[in-house]
Each structure stands twice: as C-alpha cells, then as structure tokens.
Design a protein around this motif. Sequence first.
Motif, PDB file in Angstrom:
ATOM      1  N   PRO A 353      48.964  64.606  34.972  1.00  0.00           N
ATOM      2  CA  PRO A 353      50.182  64.594  33.907  1.00  0.00           C
ATOM      3  C   PRO A 353      51.149  63.843  33.698  1.00  0.00           C
ATOM      4  N   VAL A 354      51.848  63.561  32.629  1.00  0.00           N
ATOM      5  CA  VAL A 354      53.056  62.794  32.571  1.00  0.00           C
ATOM      6  C   VAL A 354      54.268  63.696  32.235  1.00  0.00           C
ATOM      7  N   ILE A 355      55.493  63.571  32.732  1.00  0.00           N
ATOM      8  CA  ILE A 355      56.717  64.134  32.615  1.00  0.00           C
ATOM      9  C   ILE A 355      57.484  63.168  32.081  1.00  0.00           C
ATOM     10  N   ILE A 356      58.232  63.370  30.955  1.00  0.00           N
ATOM     11  CA  ILE A 356      58.970  62.588  30.105  1.00  0.00           C
ATOM     12  C   ILE A 356      60.296  63.310  30.176  1.00  0.00           C
ATOM     13  N   GLU A 357      61.325  62.951  30.858  1.00  0.00           N
ATOM     14  CA  GLU A 357      62.576  63.751  31.168  1.00  0.00           C
ATOM     15  C   GLU A 357      63.640  63.218  29.904  1.00  0.00           C
ATOM     16  N   ASN A 358      64.596  64.204  29.590  1.00  0.00           N
ATOM     17  CA  ASN A 358      65.718  63.784  28.678  1.00  0.00           C
ATOM     18  C   ASN A 358      65.142  63.287  27.355  1.00  0.00           C
ATOM     19  N   VAL A 359      64.520  64.206  26.839  1.00  0.00           N
ATOM     20  CA  VAL A 359      64.119  63.592  25.415  1.00  0.00           C
ATOM     21  C   VAL A 359      65.227  63.545  24.414  1.00  0.00           C
ATOM     22  N   GLN A 360      66.307  64.338  24.760  1.00  0.00           N
ATOM     23  CA  GLN A 360      67.469  64.371  23.834  1.00  0.00           C
ATOM     24  C   GLN A 360      68.006  63.144  23.638  1.00  0.00           C
ATOM     25  N   LEU A 369      57.884  57.730  17.641  1.00  0.00           N
ATOM     26  CA  LEU A 369      56.878  56.817  18.378  1.00  0.00           C
ATOM     27  C   LEU A 369      56.151  57.971  19.362  1.00  0.00           C
ATOM     28  N   THR A 370      57.113  58.358  20.074  1.00  0.00           N
ATOM     29  CA  THR A 370      56.835  59.436  21.343  1.00  0.00           C
ATOM     30  C   THR A 370      55.930  60.629  20.907  1.00  0.00           C
ATOM     31  N   ALA A 371      56.249  61.015  19.847  1.00  0.00           N
ATOM     32  CA  ALA A 371      55.638  62.193  19.344  1.00  0.00           C
ATOM     33  C   ALA A 371      53.981  61.666  18.794  1.00  0.00           C
ATOM     34  N   ARG A 372      54.050  60.711  18.148  1.00  0.00           N
ATOM     35  CA  ARG A 372      52.464  60.120  18.036  1.00  0.00           C
ATOM     36  C   ARG A 372      51.786  59.797  19.202  1.00  0.00           C
ATOM     37  N   CYS A 373      52.277  59.193  20.379  1.00  0.00           N
ATOM     38  CA  CYS A 373      51.656  59.047  21.561  1.00  0.00           C
ATOM     39  C   CYS A 373      51.271  60.212  22.311  1.00  0.00           C
ATOM     40  N   VAL A 374      52.269  61.273  22.282  1.00  0.00           N
ATOM     41  CA  VAL A 374      51.999  62.696  23.021  1.00  0.00           C
ATOM     42  C   VAL A 374      50.783  63.101  22.133  1.00  0.00           C
ATOM     43  N   ARG A 375      50.856  63.123  21.064  1.00  0.00           N
ATOM     44  CA  ARG A 375      49.557  63.886  20.202  1.00  0.00           C
ATOM     45  C   ARG A 375      48.459  63.319  20.461  1.00  0.00           C
ATOM     46  N   SER A 376      48.476  62.225  20.568  1.00  0.00           N
ATOM     47  CA  SER A 376      46.978  61.480  21.016  1.00  0.00           C
ATOM     48  C   SER A 376      46.684  61.126  22.478  1.00  0.00           C
ATOM     49  N   ALA A 377      47.675  61.854  23.325  1.00  0.00           N
ATOM     50  CA  ALA A 377      47.765  61.437  24.856  1.00  0.00           C
ATOM     51  C   ALA A 377      46.241  62.113  25.362  1.00  0.00           C
ATOM     52  N   ARG A 378      45.692  61.206  26.238  1.00  0.00           N
ATOM     53  CA  ARG A 378      44.535  61.558  27.457  1.00  0.00           C
ATOM     54  C   ARG A 378      45.045  62.277  28.374  1.00  0.00           C
ATOM     55  N   ARG A 379      46.503  62.602  28.575  1.00  0.00           N
ATOM     56  CA  ARG A 379      46.788  63.379  29.857  1.00  0.00           C
ATOM     57  C   ARG A 379      47.771  64.612  29.266  1.00  0.00           C
ATOM     58  N   LEU A 391      67.030  70.091  18.643  1.00  0.00           N
ATOM     59  CA  LEU A 391      65.726  70.146  18.635  1.00  0.00           C
ATOM     60  C   LEU A 391      65.254  70.705  17.488  1.00  0.00           C
ATOM     61  N   ASP A 392      66.341  70.999  16.450  1.00  0.00           N
ATOM     62  CA  ASP A 392      65.581  71.321  15.242  1.00  0.00           C
ATOM     63  C   ASP A 392      65.970  70.090  14.098  1.00  0.00           C
ATOM     64  N   GLY A 393      66.563  69.205  14.840  1.00  0.00           N
ATOM     65  CA  GLY A 393      66.810  67.963  13.934  1.00  0.00           C
ATOM     66  C   GLY A 393      66.374  66.581  14.356  1.00  0.00           C
ATOM     67  N   VAL A 394      66.900  65.846  14.825  1.00  0.00           N
ATOM     68  CA  VAL A 394      66.321  64.486  15.344  1.00  0.00           C
ATOM     69  C   VAL A 394      65.073  64.794  16.265  1.00  0.00           C
ATOM     70  N   HIS A 395      65.119  65.576  17.183  1.00  0.00           N
ATOM     71  CA  HIS A 395      63.987  65.926  17.923  1.00  0.00           C
ATOM     72  C   HIS A 395      62.987  66.695  17.590  1.00  0.00           C
ATOM     73  N   ALA A 396      62.983  67.411  16.618  1.00  0.00           N
ATOM     74  CA  ALA A 396      62.241  68.525  15.808  1.00  0.00           C
ATOM     75  C   ALA A 396      60.707  67.973  16.007  1.00  0.00           C
ATOM     76  N   PRO A 397      60.331  66.629  15.741  1.00  0.00           N
ATOM     77  CA  PRO A 397      58.924  66.299  15.810  1.00  0.00           C
ATOM     78  C   PRO A 397      58.243  66.508  17.165  1.00  0.00           C
ATOM     79  N   LEU A 398      59.072  66.204  18.153  1.00  0.00           N
ATOM     80  CA  LEU A 398      58.529  66.639  19.546  1.00  0.00           C
ATOM     81  C   LEU A 398      58.590  68.259  19.810  1.00  0.00           C
TER      82      LEU A 398
END
Length: 535
Positions: A353-360, A369-379, A391-398
């Motif tokens: 697994p991969v941990i992505i810290e501090n996405v804020q 771009l991160t949301a697209r990669c996470v959606r198709s991630a193999r991990r 989390l309801d605005g800029v980072h809502a996609p994640l």
Amino acid sequence: MSSTYQDLRVGRARPEIESSWTRSRLSGLREDGTPALRQGPVAGEGALARAAAPVLERAQAELDGTQFALVLADREARIVDIRCSDKSFRRALATLGVVPGVRLGEDQVGTNAVGTPLETRQGLLVRGAEHFMTAFHTFACYGHPIIHPITRRLEGVVNIGGLTGAEHPLFAPLVRRIVRDIEDRLQLDSTRTQRRLLAAFQAAVRSSRRAVMVMGQGVVLATPSALALLEPADHAAVQACAEDTRADGEVNHRLILADGRTVGLRCTPVDGAEGVLVDIVPERLGRRGTDAVDHATGWPLLVVGEPGSGRTTEARRAAGSDAATLDATDAVWQGERDWAKGMAALLEDDGPPVIIENVQLLTEQVTALTARCVRSARRRTVLTSTPGEHLDGVHAPLAALCNARRDLVPLRRRRHEIPRLAQSMLADAVGPGGAKLSADCLRVLAAQSWPGNLAELRRVVQFLAGRRSVGDIIPSDLPASHRGVPAPASPLRQAEREIIIAAIDAAGGNRLQAARALGVSRSTLYNRMRALHIH
C-alpha cells in the motif's frame, strides 16, 4: 527615594523577598518587563467562591471609604473576585490589568502578595519596590493563603492592597481574620457535601464485589473491588472521565487500564454534592477495543485529524509496516511536476500500500491528477488530511473517492486516555525500571488542553525523560507551560463549550458555517471560543 527602596538596592531585602526574587529570575522574568496579564475563565461558582462571597462582602463594608482593595484568587493565582469601594483605585488596578480572570502567579509576574504566598504557603507583606516588577512598585499588599481545614489542600489566597505608603499595621490581622472565616465556611460546606457523597456511596454499594467509586472535591471513596482493579496511573484517567460528567445526566466511557484490560465506566452526578458516582464494569474477554483496526475496510481510506493527532500512526496501522509513503509537503521543494510524476509512477506499479500524507496541501490541479491516479491505482491507498471545509471544496474529489474514512478525535476530547498514553510514552523513553509519572502529575497532564495533540504530549514526556530518568515525576517537574491546572468550568460553560465544539465538528471545521448553524455572528463565535479556550 524611600528608605525601603534604598535598603533593597544595597542588598538588605528580607530573606523571603530575596528568595522570591531568585525564583522570579529563574522563571525568565525581568524587573523592567511588562506584566503579561491575560484574562481567562473565572471560577465564580465553586466552593471557594461560595464560601468567600459573604465574608468579602462584610469586609468590603468595613473598608468602605478607604483606598484599599480585597482580592480573592484560587490555587492557580487566578483572580476570582475583587472588592473595592473606591472607584479611582479600582480603575488603577484595571489599567494595570488586574481584573478577575487574570493570573498573578509568581512565575508570571514575579514577587507579589498573591503568587508568592501561594508558593510559600505563608502570609507575606510586599511593600512597593519589594515587588519584582517595577509596574507594581506603586502598591503595598498583604496576602495570606487559604488552607482547606479538612483536606489541608491549598485553596487560594486573600490579598489586601493599597498605594505604597498607605499600608496599615492591621493589614495582616484583618486578612488573617477574613481567611479564617472563609476556611470555617469551607468546612461547613465540605461537611454537607461529604455527607451527600457518603450517602450516595452507601446507597450504591450493595455488594463488596461491586467496583464503585465516588469522587468529589477532596474526597474519594472506593470499594475494595475498585481498588484491586485500578493501578495508581488509572486513578487519574477515572478522574478525567468523572470531570467530564455533566450535571444533568449519566455519561458512559470505555477505558483501557494500565495493565491492558478494558473496563466500562458509568459516571452519574451526585445531586447537590459536586461529585460523581463511578461504576466500573470489566469487559468480557474477546471484545475488540476501540483502538483495533479493521484491515478488511474499504479502500482508498481517508484519515482525518488535527496536527499531532496521530494521522501518520493510524495510516501506517491500516496500510501495514511495509507501506510506501509520499508527503505532499515535499512538493514545495521538489516542485509540483516532479512530485506528481513520482506519485503517478508509484501508484501504477504493483506493491504494498501507499500512504499519501497531508493532501490538504495539494493545489487544485495536483488534486485532480492525484484523484485520477488513486482511482486507477494498482495498490491500496491511504490519504491523510487535516479537517476543514477544504474537504468539501478544493480536495472534495479525493474525499469523495475514498470508500472509508476515519476521523481522529482530538486529545482534549479523550482526556481519560492521557494517563495511559503518557505512561506508555515515558516507558518507551526511559526503559523498564525507569522514572514513573506520579498520580498528581497524571492528573495535571489530563487537565491540559493539548492543542498539539499527541505530538505535544510526546514532546512534554520527552522533556520529562531528559530531566528525570528514575524515581517519581511530580507536577513541579513539568515544564512551566504545562504545570497549571485550568480553573474548573461551571456546568453551563462546559455545556456551551461542548455545543460549540459539536457545531464546528459538524461543519467540518468551517467556523462561518458553524456560526450560522448556531444562529450567531462569526465574531461572536470567535469571542466565545476564546473565552472557552476552544482552539
């Protein structure tokens, strides 16, 4: 120049004054410094205030027409009440910042007739230039500590003050009489309270095998079963749970004891006694604790918590020790393009697994771009973030992409866990057989607000480990910033505090939205948050 001031300059100060000056300098204070008097909560509804009010009212009447002020402070040197008939003298105190709610501790303003008597537990007259800070040189004051006649605990201090040169030889006997009257009323109040607590305890104990405690001001009653179940470190945790009990109903907690066992606590207020009845019920073996992690949870996983609340620990617990970690803060010095390329390449490969810290911290473009990669991630992927409207605005996609979410409760909202966490951190730092936190020290730690959460607690424990490697660690070993115990809040203030915190949590940290939900302006909300010490 007065003879007193000349005596001080040539080194003829009284020994008690010289000792206090030394302590003041060791606290980092300067004689010409400006007193840092910040107004905090006023404990105007406790036993001390109740006992002192009629005594101070009578004394104020006796002093009517004089330029003297009576000051009542609690055991933390925080002013509870000021009685002064002369408006000009009261204005002079207020101009200096001496108002209800401020602390006059020796560690904060140096030698004075509030903080120093609390430090020495003895009465003290402080004349003009005997005050450590120049700002107080215009005053002469006498302070005497209040000792509870039953518990022998230091409850506070009564101070009488006037302008330098106006001190009266009857200062000391007058204040001692006031203190004696307050102590007598404390004894009467305590006797009534203790009778109620004892009656509640006797009514609850129908079997010696039942683990029951009654906790009140200066009183703790426990059955043999409760004493056998709890270790010294557990008492501070139980007390923290009891102090969180509202006056209007029962509260239930789950607590992990020092020996690893889990118990349920049913805390019920005792009517008219400012105490709590605690039923301790051991849980059956095999029940999962709240700290257990369900590894079958959905992925991706979003872990949300305040800085220092343990986001990284929770993410690693979910992802496993072999997880790879990316931190959005690295994009600052790597550059967003290079960071995003590394992230995309990592998620495209097979592996742990991969941990992505501090996405804020991610910009809107990198978030997409991160949301697209996470959606198709193999991990499997774990994301960590601070709470808030982002989390309801800029980072809502994640946030919307995650099939599971874990919100970490701030340390100030789970004070009953602080003793166990602090003991565990200290054991890791000093090793087996090393220093231990005393029960009094654990109670002080549990009472702190901990805006930095677990990270702040760990820093304090590491400070203690560096200071004392063996023996018992007591409250005076704590750093000055974490040594004081906040004044107890009234049930009304506590209820208001919890309502505001709940509204902010429900709004995802958006304070404007929380203010609208509460029906107040944002400025009003901020003012109440400052008054109630909500960070």
